[in-house]
Design an enzyme around this catalytic site. Structure first.
Site, short mmCIF file in Angstrom:
data_model
loop_
_atom_site.label_atom_id
_atom_site.label_comp_id
_atom_site.label_asym_id
_atom_site.label_seq_id
_atom_site.Cartn_x
_atom_site.Cartn_y
_atom_site.Cartn_z
N LYS A 54 10.60 90.40 45.90
CA LYS A 54 10.83 89.48 44.77
C LYS A 54 12.01 89.97 43.93
O LYS A 54 12.88 89.18 43.55
CB LYS A 54 9.55 89.38 43.92
CG LYS A 54 8.45 88.62 44.64
CD LYS A 54 7.11 88.61 43.91
CE LYS A 54 6.06 87.96 44.82
NZ LYS A 54 4.76 87.76 44.18
N GLN A 98 1.54 91.28 39.70
CA GLN A 98 1.14 91.14 41.10
C GLN A 98 -0.36 91.35 41.26
O GLN A 98 -0.94 92.30 40.71
CB GLN A 98 1.94 92.15 41.96
CG GLN A 98 1.74 92.00 43.46
CD GLN A 98 2.40 90.75 44.05
OE1 GLN A 98 3.25 90.11 43.43
NE2 GLN A 98 2.00 90.36 45.25
N ASP A 121 4.09 82.40 37.65
CA ASP A 121 3.12 82.33 38.75
C ASP A 121 2.25 81.07 38.66
O ASP A 121 1.58 80.71 39.62
CB ASP A 121 2.18 83.55 38.67
CG ASP A 121 2.46 84.57 39.76
OD1 ASP A 121 2.94 84.16 40.84
OD2 ASP A 121 2.19 85.75 39.53
#
Ligand code: L34
Length: 295
Positions: A54, A98, A121
């Site tokens: 990412k 994450q 997200d």
């Protein structure tokens, strides 16, 4: 029959080219550089590799990206403090924590602490709620990537019978919701299967599109697939280690057999994974534009 390959690598590249144009324009016309913070707690090898990818992708696009790596013993309180700091920092447009987090940290407490305007997200309950209502919001990256793969490779979803396997908050629930909406990649009839589903194979055999997101290697076998169906394989299962130390990956679909029955299929690796990363970039650019009142 051999199915057409839906390459996540190729489609992701196409979207990244579009994003490069947007990022360049933001910089040159508005003096804005989108900012992303990724937070990794602990040292799970799969999470480490996803977060590294990412950051690398963000940097390659001209996004300001910073990875914060915290010790596995970090307290929930300390993680929440870091999230608050990022919420308050105007240079940060997107915050990604994450998952999964270590067991002693309550994920829901962390996700709700992220400013919904920086929740790239799309996991904050406000964004989940907006998504279900079909309102403008950050779409979760994996489902968003799946929609792009379907639409950009010309898979008809309107009126299609879709079977989603797996009811996770990250993939199963949101993709089922998005595909039943009146939208591009939507207007489908959805069946959501899970561990308690009776006769999963019978449901699958009716499907024009199967989306497998269970985490069981090669669970979808050729006898479960209607000839000509489109197959989206979300599973990234580590099934062993090659002699060079690299993980051997398998999807949730028995690729070699199913490709002989399906009309199109996503590979693992190189399918949904790269799309997940790319849609995070798209959300980060969107967040930067929103922060500057450009959209
Ligand atoms: N907060 N947590 C948060 N957001 C996310 O969107 C994720 N997800 C899932 C796990 N936790 C998360 C990811 O980033 C899954 N995921 C993810 C991202 C990228 C890839 C796989 C899963 C990926 O790039 N996979 C490569 C193979 C990489 C390898 O060799 O391990 C592929 O080609 O499929």
């Amino acid at each position: 029959m051999t199915a057409k390959l839906i390459s996540g690598i190729e489609i992701a590249k196409e979207i990244r080219e579009e994003l490069t144009v947007e990022v360049t324009e933001l910089r040159e016309k508005h003096n804005i550089v989108p900012g992303l913070v990724t937070i990794l707690v602990g040292a799970d090898p799969a999470s480490q590799s996803y977060v590294a990818a990412k950051n690398k992708t963000a940097k390659a696009l001209g996004i300001n990206s910073e990875q914060m790596t915290l010790d596995v013993d970090t307290t929930e309180e300390d993680l929440l403090k870091l999230v608050e700091k990022c919420n308050a920092d105007p240079a940060v447009n997107g915050i990604l924590v994450q998952l999964p987090l270590p067991k002693h940290i309550n994920e829901a407490n962390v996700l709700i602490a992220i400013d919904p305007a920086k929740d790239v997200d799309g996991f904050h309950p406000i964004n989940v709620g907006k998504m279900v209502l079909g309102e403008q919001c950050f779409l979760p990256c994996t489902p968003h990537g799946i929609l792009e793969m379907l639409t950009r490779s010309g898979v008809e979803t309107s009126g299609a019978e879709v079977v989603v396997i797996g009811r996770s908050n990250i993939v199963g629930k949101p993709i089922a919701n998005l595909m039943l909406q009146k939208r591009d990649g939507g207007n489908a009839t959805i069946t959501l299967c899970h561990t308690r589903t009776k006769d999963m194979a019978a449901h699958c055999r009716r499907a024009d599109i199967i989306i497998a997101a269970v985490g069981v290697p090669k669970m979808v076998t050729a006898d479960m697939v209607k000839p000509g169906a489109a197959i989206i394989d979300v599973g990234v299962n580590r099934i062993g280690q090659a002699s060079n130390g690299k993980a051997i990956l398998a999807g949730d679909v028995d690729f070699d057999a199913v490709k002989e029955v399906a009309s199109c299929i996503t590979p693992v690796p190189g399918g949904v994974g790269p799309m997940t990363i790319t849609m995070l970039m798209k959300n980060t650019v969107q967040a930067a534009k929103m922060a500057a009142n450009l959209i």
